[in-house]
Design a protein around this motif. Sequence first.
Motif, mmCIF file in Angstrom:
data_model
loop_
_atom_site.group_PDB
_atom_site.id
_atom_site.type_symbol
_atom_site.label_atom_id
_atom_site.label_comp_id
_atom_site.label_asym_id
_atom_site.label_seq_id
_atom_site.Cartn_x
_atom_site.Cartn_y
_atom_site.Cartn_z
ATOM 1 N N HIS A 1 2.823 6.456 -2.192
ATOM 2 C CA HIS A 1 3.925 7.338 -2.594
ATOM 3 C C HIS A 1 4.128 7.374 -4.106
ATOM 4 N N GLY A 2 3.489 6.468 -4.828
ATOM 5 C CA GLY A 2 3.581 6.495 -6.275
ATOM 6 C C GLY A 2 4.951 6.151 -6.818
ATOM 7 N N GLY A 3 5.659 5.295 -6.124
ATOM 8 C CA GLY A 3 6.985 4.914 -6.591
ATOM 9 C C GLY A 3 7.565 3.817 -5.737
ATOM 10 N N SER A 4 8.769 3.392 -6.063
ATOM 11 C CA SER A 4 9.380 2.272 -5.357
ATOM 12 C C SER A 4 10.513 2.677 -4.431
ATOM 13 N N THR A 5 11.045 3.895 -4.577
ATOM 14 C CA THR A 5 12.138 4.347 -3.721
ATOM 15 C C THR A 5 11.873 5.773 -3.263
ATOM 16 N N ILE A 6 12.039 6.009 -1.975
ATOM 17 C CA ILE A 6 11.902 7.360 -1.433
ATOM 18 C C ILE A 6 13.058 7.632 -0.482
ATOM 19 N N LEU A 7 13.359 8.899 -0.274
ATOM 20 C CA LEU A 7 14.336 9.306 0.726
ATOM 21 C C LEU A 7 13.600 9.666 2.000
ATOM 22 N N VAL A 8 14.096 9.162 3.126
ATOM 23 C CA VAL A 8 13.414 9.368 4.395
ATOM 24 C C VAL A 8 14.386 9.894 5.438
ATOM 25 N N LEU B 1 1.194 -9.298 9.890
ATOM 26 C CA LEU B 1 1.947 -8.189 9.315
ATOM 27 C C LEU B 1 2.898 -8.699 8.234
ATOM 28 N N VAL B 2 3.181 -7.844 7.262
ATOM 29 C CA VAL B 2 4.153 -8.161 6.222
ATOM 30 C C VAL B 2 5.054 -6.955 6.019
ATOM 31 N N PRO B 3 6.328 -7.176 5.717
ATOM 32 C CA PRO B 3 7.217 -6.053 5.401
ATOM 33 C C PRO B 3 6.724 -5.304 4.167
ATOM 34 N N ALA B 4 6.823 -3.977 4.227
ATOM 35 C CA ALA B 4 6.384 -3.152 3.098
ATOM 36 C C ALA B 4 7.498 -2.278 2.549
ATOM 37 N N ALA C 1 -6.154 -5.666 7.796
ATOM 38 C CA ALA C 1 -6.627 -4.486 8.520
ATOM 39 C C ALA C 1 -5.947 -3.227 7.989
ATOM 40 N N PRO C 2 -6.589 -2.071 8.148
ATOM 41 C CA PRO C 2 -6.008 -0.810 7.658
ATOM 42 C C PRO C 2 -4.952 -0.264 8.625
ATOM 43 N N ILE C 3 -3.880 -1.015 8.798
ATOM 44 C CA ILE C 3 -2.813 -0.679 9.744
ATOM 45 C C ILE C 3 -1.486 -0.652 9.003
ATOM 46 N N ILE C 4 -0.768 0.466 9.131
ATOM 47 C CA ILE C 4 0.546 0.649 8.516
ATOM 48 C C ILE C 4 1.492 1.247 9.548
ATOM 49 N N GLY C 5 2.729 0.773 9.567
ATOM 50 C CA GLY C 5 3.750 1.373 10.413
ATOM 51 C C GLY C 5 4.989 1.669 9.593
ATOM 52 N N ARG D 1 0.830 -1.203 0.000
ATOM 53 C CA ARG D 1 0.000 0.000 0.000
ATOM 54 C C ARG D 1 0.865 1.254 0.000
ATOM 55 N N LEU D 2 2.025 1.184 0.680
ATOM 56 C CA LEU D 2 2.904 2.345 0.730
ATOM 57 C C LEU D 2 3.405 2.741 -0.651
ATOM 58 N N ALA D 3 3.703 1.755 -1.491
ATOM 59 C CA ALA D 3 4.127 2.070 -2.852
ATOM 60 C C ALA D 3 3.023 2.799 -3.605
#
Length: 251
Positions: free
Chosen positions: A173-180, A195-198, A214-218, A168-170
């Motif tokens: 953010h509309g892409g595969s790599t972001i700077l954080v 849970l699964v790695p995202a 579930a609608p849960i993201i970390g 869902r994060l991809a």
Amino acid sequence: MNALAGAPRLAVVEVTAHRPDQPAYHAKVQTLVGRVLSDARQGGWQVSRHAAADVTLAALLEATADADGIVIVGGEDLAPHFYGGQGGYEGETRHYPAADEGQIAVVRRALAEQTPLLGICRGLQVINVALGGTVDQHIGDGGIHRNAFVPIEQVLATHAVTLHDDSRLAGIHGGSTILVESAHHQAVARVGVGLVPAAVAPDGIIEALEHVSAPIIGVQWHPEAPGAAAHHLPLLLQALGEQVAAESVAA
């Protein structure tokens, strides 16, 4: 969304509102929490703020019971006994067991009630531990995830993360790599149930988790940091709002 009456209610749950023995760290936390509050209000949420260590478990659950969405923000390490660990590890911070217990309970209720929830940094660890996961207690001080041995104002480090294509994060953010921007010395070890790695960092450390149903993201990073891309936090809050709307329709 707009800020009119009837807008969705967001509960922002922090560790504590009082750190008199750690003024510099507390000021940094306030800056980060303040960004979450301001961006949420600008995004049309009705926002309430709750310090989990400063109230009873029952009071925290009651105060957040009518929230349409929840954000658990950053802070100190979780007490090790919540994930079967031992104290005395390198880099150990002060613990707030009452906050841990309260935030874990908030996550478990959110899962049971399908309440959309976002965890940031410590919030990711709370989600993982609440669902049976464990914590890598110290990933070292020479890596990419924080600037060690510097004043707290300089602790945030910039690095890339790769978002899993099917996450869902991809999509958010509309892409595969972001700077954080990140500032953590702990990481996900065993992943919690459901849970699964995202997302993953270049060194292989898990940087985000999503629940399979579930609608849960970390996220392990700080989208609310002053140096983070300005659109990252609004995108996550917008996605949370869209999940609230979706859950409302489904109900």
